[in-house]
Design an enzyme around this catalytic site. Structure first.
Site, PDB file in Angstrom:
ATOM      1  N   ARG A   1      -2.442   8.973  20.988  1.00 16.84           N
ATOM      2  CA  ARG A   1      -3.413  10.076  20.929  1.00 16.84           C
ATOM      3  C   ARG A   1      -3.799  10.494  22.342  1.00 16.84           C
ATOM      4  NH1 ARG A   1      -6.676   7.596  15.688  1.00 16.84           N
ATOM      5  NH2 ARG A   1      -5.691   8.996  14.175  1.00 16.84           N
TER       6      ARG A   1
ATOM      7  N   ARG B   1     -15.242   3.180  10.277  1.00 21.15           N
ATOM      8  CA  ARG B   1     -14.225   2.241   9.796  1.00 21.15           C
ATOM      9  C   ARG B   1     -14.902   0.985   9.244  1.00 21.15           C
ATOM     10  NH1 ARG B   1     -12.044   4.440  14.548  1.00 21.15           N
ATOM     11  NH2 ARG B   1     -10.101   5.581  14.255  1.00 21.15           N
TER      12      ARG B   1
ATOM     13  N   ASN C   1      -8.152  -0.713   7.782  1.00 17.14           N
ATOM     14  CA  ASN C   1      -9.389  -0.716   8.575  1.00 17.14           C
ATOM     15  C   ASN C   1     -10.524  -1.433   7.855  1.00 17.14           C
ATOM     16  OD1 ASN C   1      -9.041   0.625  11.115  1.00 17.14           O
ATOM     17  ND2 ASN C   1      -8.523   2.473   9.951  1.00 17.14           N
TER      18      ASN C   1
ATOM     19  N   ASN D   1     -12.262  -3.597   1.575  1.00 10.18           N
ATOM     20  CA  ASN D   1     -10.930  -3.908   2.086  1.00 10.18           C
ATOM     21  C   ASN D   1     -10.699  -5.395   2.329  1.00 10.18           C
ATOM     22  OD1 ASN D   1     -10.260  -1.292   1.803  1.00 10.18           O
ATOM     23  ND2 ASN D   1     -10.246  -0.757   3.975  1.00 10.18           N
TER      24      ASN D   1
ATOM     25  N   GLY E   1       0.878  -1.173   0.000  1.00  6.75           N
ATOM     26  CA  GLY E   1       0.000   0.000   0.000  1.00  6.75           C
ATOM     27  C   GLY E   1       0.912   1.218   0.000  1.00  6.75           C
ATOM     28  N   GLY E   2       0.879   1.956  -1.093  1.00  6.29           N
ATOM     29  CA  GLY E   2       1.804   3.084  -1.217  1.00  6.29           C
ATOM     30  C   GLY E   2       1.084   4.413  -1.220  1.00  6.29           C
ATOM     31  N   GLY E   3      -0.007   4.504  -0.473  1.00  5.17           N
ATOM     32  CA  GLY E   3      -0.773   5.751  -0.403  1.00  5.17           C
ATOM     33  C   GLY E   3      -0.205   6.679   0.660  1.00  5.17           C
TER      34      GLY E   3
ATOM     35  N   HIS F   1     -10.332  -0.933  17.699  1.00  4.65           N
ATOM     36  CA  HIS F   1      -9.940   0.361  17.132  1.00  4.65           C
ATOM     37  C   HIS F   1     -11.187   1.037  16.573  1.00  4.65           C
ATOM     38  CE1 HIS F   1      -7.351   3.338  15.489  1.00  4.65           C
ATOM     39  NE2 HIS F   1      -7.539   3.010  14.236  1.00  4.65           N
TER      40      HIS F   1
HETATM   41  N1  APR Z   1      -2.490  -4.141  -3.324  1.00  4.58           N
HETATM   42  C1  APR Z   1      -1.656  -3.128  -3.003  1.00  4.58           C
HETATM   43  N2  APR Z   1      -2.077  -1.890  -2.781  1.00  4.58           N
HETATM   44  C2  APR Z   1      -3.374  -1.646  -2.875  1.00  4.58           C
HETATM   45  C3  APR Z   1      -4.308  -2.640  -3.209  1.00  4.58           C
HETATM   46  C4  APR Z   1      -3.815  -3.953  -3.443  1.00  4.58           C
HETATM   47  N3  APR Z   1      -4.625  -4.968  -3.756  1.00  4.58           N
HETATM   48  N4  APR Z   1      -5.536  -2.078  -3.228  1.00  4.58           N
HETATM   49  C5  APR Z   1      -5.389  -0.787  -2.936  1.00  4.58           C
HETATM   50  N5  APR Z   1      -4.079  -0.512  -2.721  1.00  4.58           N
HETATM   51  C6  APR Z   1      -3.451   0.767  -2.428  1.00  4.58           C
HETATM   52  C7  APR Z   1      -4.150   1.949  -3.093  1.00  4.58           C
HETATM   53  O1  APR Z   1      -3.868   2.004  -4.481  1.00  4.58           O
HETATM   54  C8  APR Z   1      -3.563   3.118  -2.302  1.00  4.58           C
HETATM   55  O2  APR Z   1      -2.401   3.644  -2.900  1.00  4.58           O
HETATM   56  O3  APR Z   1      -3.521   1.078  -1.054  1.00  4.58           O
HETATM   57  C9  APR Z   1      -3.212   2.484  -0.952  1.00  4.58           C
HETATM   58  C10 APR Z   1      -3.993   3.077   0.203  1.00  4.58           C
HETATM   59  O4  APR Z   1      -3.591   4.397   0.339  1.00  4.58           O
HETATM   60  P1  APR Z   1      -4.580   5.589   0.729  1.00  4.58           P
HETATM   61  O5  APR Z   1      -5.809   5.481  -0.091  1.00  4.58           O
HETATM   62  O6  APR Z   1      -3.805   6.856   0.679  1.00  4.58           O
HETATM   63  O7  APR Z   1      -4.982   5.223   2.240  1.00  4.58           O
HETATM   64  P2  APR Z   1      -4.137   5.470   3.596  1.00  4.58           P
HETATM   65  O8  APR Z   1      -4.515   6.759   4.181  1.00  4.58           O
HETATM   66  O9  APR Z   1      -2.712   5.147   3.377  1.00  4.58           O
HETATM   67  O10 APR Z   1      -4.827   4.338   4.527  1.00  4.58           O
HETATM   68  C11 APR Z   1      -4.695   2.970   4.214  1.00  4.58           C
HETATM   69  O11 APR Z   1      -4.960   2.224   6.480  1.00  4.58           O
HETATM   70  O12 APR Z   1      -5.528   3.374   8.417  1.00  4.58           O
HETATM   71  C12 APR Z   1      -5.974   2.569   7.375  1.00  4.58           C
HETATM   72  O13 APR Z   1      -8.268   3.263   7.187  1.00  4.58           O
HETATM   73  C13 APR Z   1      -7.009   3.294   6.556  1.00  4.58           C
HETATM   74  O14 APR Z   1      -7.765   1.325   5.434  1.00  4.58           O
HETATM   75  C14 APR Z   1      -6.970   2.504   5.300  1.00  4.58           C
HETATM   76  C15 APR Z   1      -5.494   2.117   5.169  1.00  4.58           C
END
Ligand code: APR
Length: 311
Positions: A154, A91, A123, A98, A10-12, A178
Site C-alpha cells: 500500500r 480490526r 483479523n 474470530n 475460508g472461501g469468502g 497490522h
Molecule cells: N471454517 C471455515 N470457514 C469459515 C469458518 C470456519 N470455522 N467460519 C467462517 N468461515 C468463512 C465464512 O463462511 C466466509 O465464507 O470464512 C469466510 C470469510 O469470508 P468473508 O466474510 O468474505 O471475509 P474476507 O473478506 O475473505 O476476509 C476474511 O481476512 O483480512 C481478514 O479481516 C478479514 O478477518 C477477515 C478475513
C-alpha cells in the site's frame, strides 16, 4: 514430483481471489474450505475457476469442501476464515468471533496437515496468528501472519501514485502491528536506488504514511460491506510462492519474535526471509530513537489485543 497442495481455509472474498491466483500462477492444486453450510458455495467458486483455465492455459485442479479432513497432505495452508470488518469497526472488534473460528481451524490443521506452512490473514491479525501458533504448538518458522507485505504494498502504491513512477522500482518497509499504529520506515524507502526522502517533501511523506496506516479503513468505508480482498490475497500469494519455490524473498510479515527488536513472545511485522524452511530468518534493522518509540507504541497495541485472547 507431483503438484503441491494448497488448503485455502475460508472461501469468502479473499479465499476466492486466493484460489484464482493459485490457478493463474500454477502454484499447486488448491482446495477452498468453508463451513459445511457453504460447501456448495465454495464448490461453485472452485468450479467457476476450473472453467476459466482454458483462457490462461492452466492445469491445476481446484475444489471446494466443507470437510476439513480433505486438508490432509497440504503443503501450504492459507487461513482467511472469519468475519471481515464493516464500516465503523476496528480490526480488534472482530476478536471475539474470530478467535473461536481460528481455534477450530488450528485444531483441524494440527490434525490433518501438521507439516504445512501456515499463513494467517484473519483479523485482528497479530493476535489471530499468535492464537494459531499457541494452539497448534507448531514451530515458529511454520506459522506466519500476512500483514506487512500488504501494508508495504500500500505504501509503495501511494508513492508510485504521488511520483508517477513504476511501483516496480520502489523499495520500502512497514514494520509493526497490522493496524493504525503500524510504522512505515520512510527513511529507508528508495525509488530506483534514490532515497525517497530526497524526492518528496516531509508533508507529502507524512500524508503517505498516514494514508498507509488507514488504508484498510479507507477501503472498508468505500466498499460499505466488507474489507479489502484483492490486495490481501495477492500479498499472501507472494508469501506462499516464496515458500513453495524456495525464493528466499525478503518480505515484511508478522513473525514470532524471541528477542529480535527487543521484543519477546509476540507476533509483529518485521522483515523476514521466506524460503523452503518457512520463516528462515528475521532481519533486524537499526532504528532511530523516533522509530523505536513508534515500534514500542505499535507493540503496546498488539499486546493489548493479545491479552484479550487470554492465551
Ligand atoms: N471454517 C471455515 N470457514 C469459515 C469458518 C470456519 N470455522 N467460519 C467462517 N468461515 C468463512 C465464512 O463462511 C466466509 O465464507 O470464512 C469466510 C470469510 O469470508 P468473508 O466474510 O468474505 O471475509 P474476507 O473478506 O475473505 O476476509 C476474511 O481476512 O483480512 C481478514 O479481516 C478479514 O478477518 C477477515 C478475513
Amino acid at each position: 514430483m507431483g503438484r503441491k497442495k494448497i488448503a485455502l481455509v475460508g472461501g469468502g472474498q479473499i479465499g476466492g481471489i486466493l484460489a484464482l491466483l493459485c490457478a493463474q500462477k500454477q502454484l499447486g492444486n488448491a482446495i477452498v474450505f468453508d463451513i459445511p453450510e457453504k460447501e456448495g458455495f465454495v464448490q461453485g467458486k472452485a468450479l467457476d475457476i476450473m472453467e476459466m483455465r482454458p483462457s490462461f492455459g492452466g492445469d491445476i485442479d481446484l475444489a471446494g469442501s466443507g470437510d476439513f479432513s480433505k486438508m490432509a497432505g497440504s503443503d501450504v495452508v492459507i487461513v482467511t476464515a472469519g468475519l471481515p470488518r464493516k464500516p465503523g469497526m476496528s480490526r480488534d472488534d472482530l476478536l471475539n468471533v474470530n478467535i473461536k473460528i481460528i481455534s477450530d481451524v488450528a485444531e483441524a490443521v494440527k490434525k490433518y496437515c501438521p507439516k504445512a506452512f501456515c499463513i494467517i490473514l484473519t483479523n485482528p491479525l497479530d493476535a489471530m496468528v499468535y492464537v494459531f501458533k499457541k494452539l497448534t504448538g507448531f514451530p515458529k518458522n511454520q506459522v506466519v501472519g500476512m500483514a506487512g507485505v500488504l501494508d508495504t504494498n500500500r505504501f509503495k502504491a501511494f508513492v508510485s501514485m504521488e511520483l508517477g513512477v513504476s511501483v516496480q522500482d520502489i523499495s520500502a518497509l512497514v514494520l509493526g502491528g497490522h493496524g493504525p499504529t503500524m510504522v512505515p520506515l520512510v527513511r529507508l524507502a528508495t525509488v530506483g536506488g534514490v532515497p525517497l526522502i530526497e524526492l518528496l517533501p516531509a508533508d507529502k511523506l507524512e500524508a503517505i504514511s498516514k494514508r498507509t496506516a488507514e488504508a484498510g479503513t479507507e477501503i472498508v468505508k468505500l466498499l460499505g460491506n466488507g474489507s479489502a480482498f484483492f490486495s490481501p490475497a495477492a500479498a499472501a500469494i507472494d508469501m506462499a510462492e516464496s515458500y513453495l519455490l524456495d525464493k528466499k524473498r525478503v518480505l515484511a510479515c508478522a513473525a514470532l519474535l524471541e528477542g529480535e527488536y527487543g521484543i519477546n513472545g509476540y507476533y509483529i511485522g518485521v522483515p523476514v526471509i521466506i524460503g523452503a524452511g518457512g520463516v528462515e530468518k528475521v532481519l533486524e534493522v537499526s532504528l532511530t530513537a523516533e522509530e523505536k518509540a513508534a515500534l514500542a507504541n505499535t507493540l503496546e497495541a498488539v499486546k493489548k489485543t493479545v491479552a484479550e485472547t487470554k492465551l
